[in-house]
Design an enzyme around this catalytic site. Sequence first.
Site, short mmCIF file in Angstrom:
data_model
loop_
_atom_site.label_atom_id
_atom_site.label_comp_id
_atom_site.label_asym_id
_atom_site.label_seq_id
_atom_site.Cartn_x
_atom_site.Cartn_y
_atom_site.Cartn_z
N THR A 82 5.58 44.89 10.84
CA THR A 82 5.37 43.75 11.93
C THR A 82 6.53 44.21 12.91
OG1 THR A 82 3.95 42.61 10.72
CG2 THR A 82 4.48 42.19 12.55
N HIS A 144 0.24 53.38 7.24
CA HIS A 144 -0.05 53.04 5.77
C HIS A 144 -0.36 54.08 4.67
CE1 HIS A 144 1.38 48.99 6.70
NE2 HIS A 144 0.07 48.70 5.93
N SER A 174 6.81 39.66 -1.89
CA SER A 174 6.34 39.84 -0.46
C SER A 174 4.55 40.12 -0.87
CB SER A 174 6.63 40.63 0.45
OG SER A 174 5.86 40.34 1.82
N GLY A 298 11.54 37.15 5.35
CA GLY A 298 11.72 38.17 5.54
C GLY A 298 13.42 38.48 5.19
#
Length: 330
Positions: A82, A144, A174, A298
């Site tokens: 992102t 991806h 994550s 993050g």
Amino acid sequence: MTEEDGDYRLHDVPLFLDRYKDRFTTFPKEKGWMTDDLYMYQGFWFQSGNGLSIMTAIAAQDQFKPLPSDIYLATLQKCGTTWLKALVFAIVNRNHNYQINGSDSSNPLLFINPHKLVPDIEIEVIRMNPTYAEGHSPRLFSTHTPYTSLPENIVNFGCRIVYMCRDPKDVLVSLFYFANKLRDTSRGLMTIEEAFEMFSKGISPGGPYWEHMKGYRKASLENPSKILFLTYENMKSDTVNNVKNLADFLGYPFTEEEKSRGVMEEIVSLCSFEKLSAVNKHGDLVLGMPNNVFFREGKVGDWTNYLTLEMGQILDHITNKEFHGLDISF
């Protein structure tokens, strides 16, 4: 690009993808993280049953039509996708009458999810409406998909590719939280032990993690003018200088006047975790997937709060062995 341009208006996805079912039902299969299953295709694990799946990956190979001027952002999930999308969109479009700062700013990043502004090629093949109007250049896409499974002409045309990877320990944590947010409640939540076991064996969406990284790293060493290899950790530690290098690679270098005005710093601020997460607190990206699911911490090194020391050592051992000689450091 307007917010409507970024909307995902899709074909009847099950009907559209039905033609691909016979292509993978006999492939090796494992239980999935977010979807029911993972299928092995061309040496990597692909999800079943959503937009980023084995079916859309095969459909992209069959139907996606690259242009030589395209720019592609490649990552594994949870490697800063992102953030990278936001940075590249801001760099390439900074002269398109988008003010970066100020309350009256028209920059799309202040009200649109970066995933709408830089769409996945796997989603693009099932969209009813093209992302970019004819003649728009460069087109920005993400994926991806492993390097060896990209639609053939992306490589043949010599399109620019930016690849970003991340310490596998942080990726695991994550991905674990991301998957549990999106899992069907009837399946129950994964445990961190279950996620670690699967990830360390290479069984994860887009995995094996190490093979995915090696494919793009080797390609970047062979063709550094067309494939830029980044690490999330280095991007975080020196973001302004990396934004400059990224702009140079993409063919959109900053002028001396822009540097003196602090444009690079403005882009870094615009694309910060704090600003992007604030913009995306509400609303959905597509098919009920909340915008805020893409933002958790993050941080670099957050894995220490969730994995045992032994888990970290095992993953480090695998990483050192797999990346030997490739100059990849986190």
